[in-house]
Motif scaffolding. Structure first.
Motif, mmCIF file in Angstrom:
data_model
loop_
_atom_site.group_PDB
_atom_site.id
_atom_site.type_symbol
_atom_site.label_atom_id
_atom_site.label_comp_id
_atom_site.label_asym_id
_atom_site.label_seq_id
_atom_site.Cartn_x
_atom_site.Cartn_y
_atom_site.Cartn_z
ATOM 1 N N SER A 9 0.842 -1.201 0.000
ATOM 2 C CA SER A 9 0.000 0.000 0.000
ATOM 3 C C SER A 9 0.874 1.246 0.000
ATOM 4 N N ALA A 10 0.879 1.954 -1.118
ATOM 5 C CA ALA A 10 1.701 3.156 -1.248
ATOM 6 C C ALA A 10 1.114 4.064 -2.312
ATOM 7 N N THR A 11 1.405 5.349 -2.186
ATOM 8 C CA THR A 11 0.989 6.337 -3.179
ATOM 9 C C THR A 11 2.159 7.254 -3.497
ATOM 10 N N ALA A 12 2.084 7.904 -4.662
ATOM 11 C CA ALA A 12 3.111 8.865 -5.069
ATOM 12 C C ALA A 12 2.520 9.764 -6.141
ATOM 13 N N LYS A 13 2.907 11.008 -6.132
ATOM 14 C CA LYS A 13 2.452 11.937 -7.164
ATOM 15 C C LYS A 13 3.243 11.713 -8.446
ATOM 16 N N LEU A 14 2.535 11.658 -9.564
ATOM 17 C CA LEU A 14 3.175 11.573 -10.865
ATOM 18 C C LEU A 14 3.186 12.952 -11.503
ATOM 19 N N THR A 15 4.363 13.416 -11.913
ATOM 20 C CA THR A 15 4.487 14.716 -12.565
ATOM 21 C C THR A 15 4.270 14.562 -14.060
ATOM 22 N N LEU A 16 3.228 15.198 -14.585
ATOM 23 C CA LEU A 16 2.907 15.085 -16.000
ATOM 24 C C LEU A 16 3.759 16.038 -16.826
ATOM 25 N N ALA A 17 4.089 15.627 -18.034
ATOM 26 C CA ALA A 17 4.966 16.420 -18.895
ATOM 27 C C ALA A 17 4.347 17.766 -19.257
ATOM 28 N N ASP A 18 3.013 17.821 -19.358
ATOM 29 C CA ASP A 18 2.357 19.081 -19.741
ATOM 30 C C ASP A 18 1.781 19.828 -18.547
ATOM 31 N N GLY A 19 2.270 19.518 -17.352
ATOM 32 C CA GLY A 19 1.804 20.184 -16.144
ATOM 33 C C GLY A 19 0.738 19.372 -15.443
ATOM 34 N N GLY A 20 0.500 19.701 -14.173
ATOM 35 C CA GLY A 20 -0.485 18.961 -13.400
ATOM 36 C C GLY A 20 0.073 17.661 -12.862
ATOM 37 N N ASP A 21 -0.750 16.935 -12.146
ATOM 38 C CA ASP A 21 -0.309 15.661 -11.592
ATOM 39 C C ASP A 21 -1.513 14.774 -11.308
ATOM 40 N N VAL A 22 -1.236 13.497 -11.117
ATOM 41 C CA VAL A 22 -2.216 12.530 -10.634
ATOM 42 C C VAL A 22 -1.511 11.706 -9.565
ATOM 43 N N GLU A 41 -0.466 1.304 -33.093
ATOM 44 C CA GLU A 41 -0.279 2.383 -34.060
ATOM 45 C C GLU A 41 -1.410 3.401 -34.023
ATOM 46 N N ALA A 42 -2.532 3.043 -33.389
ATOM 47 C CA ALA A 42 -3.657 3.976 -33.296
ATOM 48 C C ALA A 42 -3.468 4.981 -32.161
ATOM 49 N N ASP A 43 -2.486 4.736 -31.317
ATOM 50 C CA ASP A 43 -2.271 5.611 -30.160
ATOM 51 C C ASP A 43 -0.776 5.609 -29.849
ATOM 52 N N GLU A 44 -0.001 6.267 -30.700
ATOM 53 C CA GLU A 44 1.456 6.142 -30.664
ATOM 54 C C GLU A 44 2.123 6.847 -29.490
ATOM 55 N N HIS A 45 1.449 7.789 -28.875
ATOM 56 C CA HIS A 45 2.078 8.565 -27.797
ATOM 57 C C HIS A 45 1.320 8.368 -26.489
ATOM 58 N N ALA A 46 1.107 7.115 -26.151
ATOM 59 C CA ALA A 46 0.312 6.822 -24.956
ATOM 60 C C ALA A 46 1.100 6.113 -23.871
ATOM 61 N N ARG A 47 2.433 6.001 -24.019
ATOM 62 C CA ARG A 47 3.226 5.334 -22.998
ATOM 63 C C ARG A 47 3.565 6.327 -21.880
ATOM 64 N N LEU A 48 3.916 5.798 -20.721
ATOM 65 C CA LEU A 48 4.286 6.685 -19.617
ATOM 66 C C LEU A 48 5.426 7.608 -20.010
ATOM 67 N N GLN A 49 6.351 7.093 -20.819
ATOM 68 C CA GLN A 49 7.491 7.901 -21.248
ATOM 69 C C GLN A 49 7.045 9.121 -22.047
ATOM 70 N N ASP A 50 5.879 9.058 -22.686
ATOM 71 C CA ASP A 50 5.350 10.177 -23.458
ATOM 72 C C ASP A 50 4.594 11.174 -22.588
ATOM 73 N N LEU A 51 4.099 10.715 -21.440
ATOM 74 C CA LEU A 51 3.168 11.519 -20.652
ATOM 75 C C LEU A 51 3.769 12.102 -19.379
ATOM 76 N N LEU A 52 4.854 11.491 -18.900
ATOM 77 C CA LEU A 52 5.462 11.949 -17.653
ATOM 78 C C LEU A 52 6.747 12.722 -17.913
ATOM 79 N N THR A 53 7.202 13.444 -16.896
ATOM 80 C CA THR A 53 8.512 14.076 -16.942
ATOM 81 C C THR A 53 9.552 12.983 -16.697
ATOM 82 N N PRO A 54 10.357 12.610 -17.700
ATOM 83 C CA PRO A 54 11.215 11.426 -17.588
ATOM 84 C C PRO A 54 12.181 11.463 -16.404
ATOM 85 N N GLY A 55 12.698 12.650 -16.079
ATOM 86 C CA GLY A 55 13.696 12.723 -15.021
ATOM 87 C C GLY A 55 13.140 12.833 -13.622
#
Length: 293
Positions: free
Chosen positions: A47-60, A123-137
């Motif tokens: 049981s753990a939680t962490a904020k994910l920093t999105l590449a375009d701002g905001g978080d979940v 191929e219908a959703d080419e930019h849907a991986r975490l690497q595309d949506l999060l701040t990599p560093g």
């Protein structure tokens, strides 16, 4: 009428959907600084939680397990949660999580995504991986919880299926403490372990571990022994058995000292290849593969 004659005639249209060619991704979190932490949270942290920093701002909020093992949901107070430990998966976990994350960004309060989208062609959703949506560093600031009360807003009570799921999830929790990035002390029944997800390539890590093993420096001190390792999402996870009577924090300094010894071993490998004793030690380490239960 013969068989050949019966087969002749116009072909009927098929209702079958075309097969989707899916390539297995053995290291789904590669390229993310939080890779070891993501693997630990998915594989053995209860049981753990962490904020994910999105590449375009905001978080979940990333959660290990969500109610009914859902892929994502929006709490009644608007807090958005992405689940890591889900049963349904495709050949690319990063894409599954990315699609769930994209769903979450448009979801409303109370919405639940039961399972991730594993059927849409890549191929219908080419930019849907975490690497595309999060701040990599971005690293993860993990918060461990002793139960799953965080599923609910403060002062809210669980009812129905959520109450049943909450009771079952709480009953399955093993005491766990975080000792560093990807490194967790776990009390599993009568045994305690350190499970440490390492970011290095497997072959390089085995050489460094072998160097320490041959020198008698692979342990964490009295009451510990190196148990073996297991593979998880492309990385190797060394495991040490620990004295269950000792508190988790009593191993923190020993774990950090071992990290320093490992770093020194990594740096020495280019100039000093493994000698015969170290190669034998490496062969022994390779044979000690574990399975999590």
């Amino acid at each position: 009428m013969g068989k050949g004659a019966r087969k002749k005639g116009p072909k009927q249209a098929s209702d079958r959907k075309p097969k989707v060619r899916d390539v297995f991704v053995g290291q789904p979190f590669e390229g993310l600084a939080a890779e070891p932490e993501l693997i630990a949270l998915r594989e053995f942290v209860p049981s753990a939680t962490a904020k994910l920093t999105l590449a375009d701002g905001g978080d979940v909020t990333l959660g290990t397990v969500l109610p009914m093992a859902a892929a994502a949901f929006v709490r009644s107070d608007g807090e958005r949660y992405l689940g890591l430990q889900v049963q349904t998966r495709s050949s690319d976990i990063s894409r599954d999580l990315g699609r769930s994350l994209k769903w979450l960004l448009d979801a409303k309060e109370g919405d639940v995504l039961g399972v991730p989208d594993t059927t849409t062609p890549p191929e219908a959703d080419e930019h849907a991986r975490l690497q595309d949506l999060l701040t990599p560093g971005a690293e993860l600031d993990v918060t461990l919880h002793k139960d799953f009360a965080w599923w609910l807003p403060e002062d809210a009570d669980a009812t129905g299926d959520v109450a049943v799921s909450l009771e079952r999830a709480n009953a399955a929790i093993m005491p766990t403490e975080r000792l560093g990035s990807g490194a967790y002390w776990v009390l599993a029944g009568e045994k305690a372990h350190l499970r440490w997800v390492r970011p290095e390539p497997e072959n390089l890590l085995l050489q460094a571990l072998a160097r320490l093993s041959a020198a008698g420096e692979l342990g964490l001190g009295e009451g510990s022994r190196y148990a073996g390792s297991f593979r998880a999402h492309g990385l190797l996870v060394p495991v040490w058995d620990l004295d269950p009577e000792a508190h988790a924090r009593e191993w923190a300094d020993a774990k950090d000292a071992l990290g320093v010894r490992l770093d020194t071993a990594f740096k020495s490998l280019d100039a000093e290849p493994l000698n015969a004793a170290e190669r034998r030690a490496r062969d022994g380490l390779i044979g000690r593969q574990l399975t999590l239960r």
